[in-house]
Design an enzyme around this catalytic site. Structure first.
Site, PDB file in Angstrom:
ATOM      1  N   CYS A  23       0.838  -1.194   0.000  1.00  0.00           N
ATOM      2  CA  CYS A  23       0.000   0.000   0.000  1.00  0.00           C
ATOM      3  C   CYS A  23       0.875   1.248   0.000  1.00  0.00           C
ATOM      4  O   CYS A  23       2.030   1.200   0.392  1.00  0.00           O
ATOM      5  CB  CYS A  23      -0.874   0.009   1.239  1.00  0.00           C
ATOM      6  N   CYS A  26       2.802   2.385   3.106  1.00  0.00           N
ATOM      7  CA  CYS A  26       4.064   1.750   3.503  1.00  0.00           C
ATOM      8  C   CYS A  26       5.241   2.655   3.163  1.00  0.00           C
ATOM      9  O   CYS A  26       6.280   2.614   3.814  1.00  0.00           O
ATOM     10  CB  CYS A  26       4.273   0.443   2.753  1.00  0.00           C
ATOM     11  N   ASP A 443       5.916 -47.731 -14.029  1.00  0.00           N
ATOM     12  CA  ASP A 443       4.562 -47.630 -13.522  1.00  0.00           C
ATOM     13  C   ASP A 443       3.654 -47.446 -14.745  1.00  0.00           C
ATOM     14  O   ASP A 443       4.063 -46.838 -15.720  1.00  0.00           O
ATOM     15  CB  ASP A 443       4.489 -46.411 -12.594  1.00  0.00           C
ATOM     16  N   ASP A 643       5.388 -41.462 -11.541  1.00  0.00           N
ATOM     17  CA  ASP A 643       5.049 -40.040 -11.538  1.00  0.00           C
ATOM     18  C   ASP A 643       4.347 -39.602 -10.270  1.00  0.00           C
ATOM     19  O   ASP A 643       4.327 -38.439  -9.947  1.00  0.00           O
ATOM     20  CB  ASP A 643       4.167 -39.702 -12.745  1.00  0.00           C
ATOM     21  N   ASP A 647       4.518 -43.401  -5.601  1.00  0.00           N
ATOM     22  CA  ASP A 647       5.679 -44.114  -6.099  1.00  0.00           C
ATOM     23  C   ASP A 647       6.935 -43.787  -5.301  1.00  0.00           C
ATOM     24  O   ASP A 647       7.975 -44.419  -5.490  1.00  0.00           O
ATOM     25  CB  ASP A 647       5.941 -43.750  -7.570  1.00  0.00           C
TER      26      ASP A 647
END
Ligand SMILES: [Cu+2]
Lengths: 758, 120
Positions: A23, A26, A443, A643, A647
Site C-alpha cells: 500500500c 508503507c 509404472d 510419476d 511411487d
C-alpha cells in the site's frame, strides 16, 4: 586473517528492492525507518517500482536490516544476475588466457632457440671461460623468464609448502628449479663436477615453463566450452518483465528488471515474449513453447488456472499471470542450481583419482629423490648429470593434472548434455548407476499411459440418437460423480464443446452404475449387470463390449427408457511414443517390467500393446517398493520410473529413481533423475547419456593413468639399462601439458553426443 | 657418497613428516564475523575455519588465482559446489552443521581446507 574491513566513509547512492510493500502508506514508514539511521542523508521510495534510493555512508546490510525490522523484505538492487556473472567470468577467463599466452611466448622465445641449438648438436657444456660468460648471461635471462612466466608456480609452491600441502606448482617449481640451479652450479663451479657432467639445462627450464603455461592456457579455453549447458539455461531467463502496478493510484503496466518482480505481481506477457517468472494464468489464452526446458517439441496450450514457467516462450496470445515463484525459487533457477551442483559432483569411479591426486605429489617427490640416489650410486658416468635429469623429469611428468581433470570434465559435459535433452541428473552417482541399469520398472498410469482417461469409442446402438446427444446425456448423468472414469466422460464432452445439464432423481447403484431422469427420460448408465438387472436387451453389443475390453478399454452401456442407446468406452491412452521408447530400452538389453494397481486384464492388454512381457498387476501402492526389492534380490540393478507421490518409496529404494515431471510440475528434489517431459524417450536418453559419459570418463582415466603410471618409471630411467633411453625433461613438460589438454578435449567430444531417438 | 645417500634419506623423512605427519595449526574462528577465504597461489587462506554447531554460517570466497583448478569450491558433505568468479567476492551459505570436521576443496583436491564445527 582476512576480514573485510567495513568502515568505508564515502558517500554513496544505493538502491534497495522492497518486497511486501503493498500500500502507498508503507512508503512513508519505510522512508522514515531508513532516514532515522545515522549516516543516511536521504531515502526516497518509488512505489511503482518498489525501490528505494538511499544516499549516505551506511552499508547496505544495515539498510536491509532496518527495512526488515519494520516488517518488509529488502534486497540490494545491485545483486548481479547469473547472466552478468557469467559474462564477467568469461571476461576474466579471457584476460587470464591472454596473460598466459604472453608468458608462453616469452618463455618459448628463449627456450626454442636454445633447444634448436642443442638439437643441432651445439655444445651445451661449459669448458672455456667464454662459454662460462655466455652461459652465465643465458642463465640470467632464464631467471628473468622464470620470474615473468613462471612466478605463479614458485609462489604457489612456496605458499602451499608453508601450508603443509603440495600441488602441481610444487612439482613444476622443484623440477624447473633443480634444472636451473644445477646449470648455475655448472657455470660457477665447473671444477666440482666431472668433466662429462658439465652440461647446462637452461633450455629445459624455459621450455617446461612455456609448455606448461601453454597447457594451462589451452585448458582455460577448452573449459569455457564445457559450461555451455549452464549458459544456455541461464540465457533462457528474461531480462525484463511487464507488471501491473499502481502508479499515482492507477494500475498501469510498467516494464521492470526481472530481479524486481515480486511475489503475487500481475505480469503481462505478449506474443513472442519470454515468461519472466513462474506463475498462474489469470486471464487470456495462449500456447507456450516449453521445449527449451522439457525437450517436448509441441507447444502447450494455456488458459486460466494453468501454470506457466519462467524461461519458456509465449507464442500466440497475450496473457496476464500472477507470479507464484520469483528469483531463486523459479523452476528454472532451481534447475540451473541442480545442474550446477550435479556437474560438480563426482561418481564413485572418479574418487580413486581423487585419493591418488591428494597423496600423489609427496610420493612423486620421494620417487624423484630415490631415482636420483639410484643414479648416483649405480649409474654410469656422468652419474650426477643423469641423476639431475631423471629427478627433474620425474617431477615434471608426474603432474597429476590430467588425472584430476579426467572425471569432473566428463561429468560436467555429460550432465549438461542430459539437461539439454530435458533430463535432470541429480548427482554423479546417479549418472554412474544409470549406466549400469539391467532392469527397469515402469509404472503404468501416467508413465506408460497419459494418466488421464479419455473417451475413446462411442458405439451407437439406436440410430435415432446422435453422438453429441449421447455424450451430453452421459456427461449430465456423471457430472455429479467423482469416479475417475466419470470424470473422463465429463472432461471429454466439455472439450468437444458440449456442456452437461442437470439431471433429476439421481441414484448411484454401487458396483453397477448410475440412474437418473434427464429431460423426462429415464437414463441408465453402467456395466452389463446394471443392464441385465433392468431387463435391457444387449444383443450383439455384448461381443462388441468384450472386444473393447480386450483392447484395455472400459466399456459402459447407456440405456434410454430401458432401450440400449450406446456403448461408451473409456481408457487411459498409451502415450504416442511409449512403444518406441520401450523398444529402445529393450534394445539396450534392459529387462522392462510393468507395474500397476489395475486389474490383470487391463494390465496385460496394455503390456501387450507396448511390447512388455513381464507384468506386476493389482499391486497395492504400498507394495510397489517390494517389487523393486524382489528384482534387486534377483541381482538386477533396478531403475524405477513413476510419476505419483505413491511411487516415492519405490523410487527411493530403486538403484536409480526416475520421476516423470510433466512440464511445469518438476519434482526436482524427489528422484535421482527427473524427466522434464512426459515421454519415456527421456529414460532411454538418460541411460544413453550416462553410458556415453561413463565411457568417456573411463577413457580419460585410462589416458591419465597410463601417462602418469608409465611416464614416471620411464622418466626415472628404468628403460636405460635395457635400451639406453632416458626421457628428456622438455619432452616430459610437453607431455604433461598435452595430457591434460587431451583429457579436456576428449570430454568436450561428449558435447557432440546425440542420444538416438526413435 | 654415504653423505649424499644420508641427505637423500633425511629429505625423504622430512617430506613424510612435513606433508603427512604434521598436525596443522590453529583454526580461524568464523563465528564472530564474516570471513573471507582468499583463494590464491595454491591455497585457501585461512584454510582451517572454526564454526559453531547448529548455526548457519556464511563464508566469503575471493579467488585471485586464474588457474582453472581453483575455479570451483566443493563442500562435499553438504552437496555444495560453487563457481568462484575471478577477483570478485562470492558468498557461500552453509547450513547448520553437526560437530565434526568437514573438508572443502577444489575439484582436484589440490586446494583443501577444513571446517571445524564445535559445540558452543
Ligand atoms: Cu591441476
Amino acid at each position: 586473517m582476512n576480514k573485510i574491513i567495513k568502515n568505508n566513509t564515502d558517500k554513496k547512492t544505493q538502491e534497495l528492492i522492497i518486497d511486501g510493500a503493498s500500500c502507498a502508506s508503507c512508503v512513508g514508514k519505510i522512508e522514515v525507518a531508513l532516514r532515522s539511521i545515522d549516516g543516511v542523508d536521504s531515502a526516497e521510495m518509488n512505489f511503482a517500482l518498489r525501490t528505494v534510493t538511499v544516499t549516505g555512508t551506511v552499508e547496505i546490510e544495515l539498510l536491509i536490516k532496518a527495512v526488515e525490522s519494520i516488517g518488509y523484505n529488502a534486497k540490494s538492487a545491485e545483486d548481479k544476475s547469473d547472466d552478468e556473472l557469467i559474462d564477467e567470468k568469461d571476461i576474466a577467463d579471457q584476460k587470464y588466457y591472454k596473460s598466459l599466452m604472453r608468458q608462453v611466448w616469452i618463455a618459448l622465445g628463449l627456450g626454442i632457440p636454445l633447444m634448436v641449438y642443442s638439437l643441432a648438436g651445439g655444445p651445451m657444456t661449459v669448458d672455456t671461460s667464454l662459454e662460462r660468460g655466455v652461459w652465465f648471461f643465458i642463465g640470467i635471462l632464464c631467471a628473468a623468464i622464470m620470474y615473468f612466466s613462471g612466478k605463479h608456480f614458485y609462489i604457489g609452491a612456496w605458499k602451499s609448502f608453508t601450508n603443509h600441502t603440495a600441488n602441481m606448482d610444487t612439482l613444476i617449481a622443484l623440477g624447473t628449479g633443480t634444472a636451473w640451479i644445477y646449470s648455475m652450479v655448472v657455470v660457477f663451479f665447473p671444477m666440482i663436477l666431472p668433466e662429462m657432467a658439465r652440461h647446462v639445462y637452461f633450455e629445459a627450464t624455459a621450455m617446461i615453463i612455456g609448455l606448461i603455461d601453454l597447457g594451462l592456457a589451452l585448458e582455460v579455453k577448452a573449459r569455457g566450452r564445457t559450461s555451455e549447458a549452464i549458459k544456455r539455461l541461464i540465457g533462457l531467463q528474461a531480462k525484463t518483465a511487464r507488471v501491473v502496478r499502481d502508479v499515482n493510484g492507477k494500475p498501469q503496466e510498467i516494464d521492470i528488471a526481472i530481479e524486481q518482480v515480486l511475489l503475487n505481481d500481475i505480469v503481462r506477457v505478449r506474443p513472442g515474449e519470454k515468461i519472466s517468472v513462474d506463475g498462474i494464468v489469470i486471464q487470456g489464452y495462449t500456447s507456450i513453447d516449453e521445449s527449451m526446458l522439457t525437450g517436448e517439441p509441441m507447444p502447450v496450450e494455456k488458459s486460466e488456472e494453468d501454470e506457466v514457467v519462467a524461461g519458456t516462450l509465449n507464442k500466440t496470445g497475450s496473457i496476464l499471470f500472477k507470479a507464484t515463484r520469483v528469483g531463486k525459487d523459479t523452476a528454472l533457477a532451481q534447475i540451473i542450481n541442480m545442474v550446477k551442483r550435479a556437474q560438480n559432483s563426482k561418481p564413485s569411479i572418479g574418487r580413486l583419482a581423487d585419493v591418488i591426486s591428494a597423496y600423489f605429489v609427496p610420493v612423486v617427490m620421494i620417487t624423484s629423490i630415490v631415482s636420483a640416489l639410484v643414479w648416483l650410486n649405480f649409474g654410469p658416468d656422468p652419474a650426477v648429470a643423469f641423476a639431475v635429469v631423471s629427478a627433474t623429469t620425474v617431477l615434471i611428468i608426474a603432474c597429476p593434472c590430467a588425472l584430476g581433470l579426467a572425471t569432473p570434465m566428463s561429468v560436467m559435459v555429460g550432465v549438461g548434455k542430459a539437461a539439454e535433452a530435458g533430463v535432470l541428473i541429480r548427482n554423479g552417482e546417479a549418472l554412474q548407476t544409470a549406466s549400469k541399469i539391467t532392469a527397469m520398472i515402469l509404472d503404468k498410469t501416467g508413465t506408460i499411459t497419459e494418466g488421464a482417461p479419455k473417451v475413446t469409442d462411442v458405439l451407437i446402438a439406436d440410430e435415432s440418437y446422435s453422438e453429441s446427444y449421447i455424450l451430453k446425456a452421459a456427461s449430465s448423468l456423471e457430472s455429479g460423480s467423482e469416479h475417475p472414469l466419470a470424470q473422463a466422460i465429463v472432461d471429454s464432452t466439455i472439450q468437444s464443446g458440449i456442456d452437461p445439464e442437470t439431471v433429476t432423481d439421481f441414484n448411484a447403484i454401487a458396483g453397477h452404475g448410475v440412474q437418473a431422469t434427464f429431460k423426462g427420460r429415464e437414463l441408465l448408465f453402467g456395466n452389463q449387470k446394471l443392464m441385465l438387472k433392468n431387463g435391457v436387451p444387449l444383443m450383439e453389443f455384448v461381443e462388441k463390449a468384450q472386444k473393447l475390453a480386450d483392447e484395455a478399454k472400459t466399456p459402459m452401456y447407456l440405456a434410454i427408457d430401458k432401450k440400449l442407446a450406446a456403448i461408451i468406452a473409456v481408457s487411459d491412452p498409451i502415450k504416442a511414443d511409449s512403444v518406441s521408447a520401450i523398444k529402445r530400452l529393450q534394445a539396450n538389453g534392459i529387462r522392462v517390467v510393468m507395474l500397476t494397481g489395475d486389474n490383470k486384464a487391463t494390465a496385460n492388454a496394455v503390456a501387450k500393446k507396448v511390447g512388455i512381457t513381464e507384468v506386476f498387476a493389482e499391486v497395492l501402492p504400498e507394495d510397489k517398493s517390494n517389487k523393486v526389492a524382489e528384482l534387486q534380490a534377483q541381482g538386477e540393478i533396478v531403475g524405477m520410473t513413476g510419476d505419483g507421490i505413491n511411487d516415492a518409496p519405490a523410487l527411493a529404494l530403486a538403484n536409480v529413481g526416475f520421476a516423470i515431471g510433466t512440464g511445469t510440475d518438476v519434482a526436482i528434489e524427489s528422484a535421482d533423475i527427473t524427466l522434464m517431459r512426459g515421454s519415456l524417450h527421456g529414460l532411454a536418453d538418460a541411460i544413453a547419456v550416462s553410458k556415453a559419459t561413463l565411457r568417456n570418463i573411463k577413457q580419460n582415466l585410462f589416458g591419465a593413468f597410463i601417462y602418469n603410471v608409465a611416464g614416471v618409471p620411464f622418466a626415472a630411467g628404468l628403460l636405460y639399462p635395457f635400451f639406453g633411453l632416458l626421457l628428456n625433461p622438455v619432452i616430459a613438460g610437453a607431455a604433461m601439458a598435452f595430457s591434460s589438454l587431451t583429457v579436456v578435449t576428449n570430454a568436450n567430444r561428449l558435447r557432440f553426443f546425440k542420444p538416438q531417438e526413435h | 657418497m654415504m653423505i649424499i645417500n644420508l641427505i637423500g634419506l633425511v629429505l625423504i623423512a622430512l617430506i613424510v613428516w612435513w606433508f603427512w605427519l604434521y598436525k596443522p595449526a590453529k583454526a580461524v574462528d568464523a563465528s564472530a564475523d564474516n570471513i573471507t577465504v582468499v583463494v590464491n597461489n595454491g591455497i585457501y587462506q585461512p584454510s582451517r575455519i572454526k564454526v559453531f554447531e547448529g548455526k548457519k554460517t556464511t563464508l566469503q570466497f575471493l579467488r585471485k588465482d586464474g588457474s582453472p583448478c581453483a575455479a570451483t569450491v566443493l563442500f562435499p558433505a553438504f552437496e555444495i559446489s560453487e563457481e568462484l568468479p575471478l577477483n570478485a567476492n562470492k558468498t557461500i551459505e552453509l547450513p547448520s552443521m553437526l560437530t565434526g570436521e568437514y573438508l572443502f576443496h577444489c575439484p582436484m583436491k589440490m586446494y583443501t581446507g577444513t571446517l571445524i564445527v564445535e559445540k558452543e
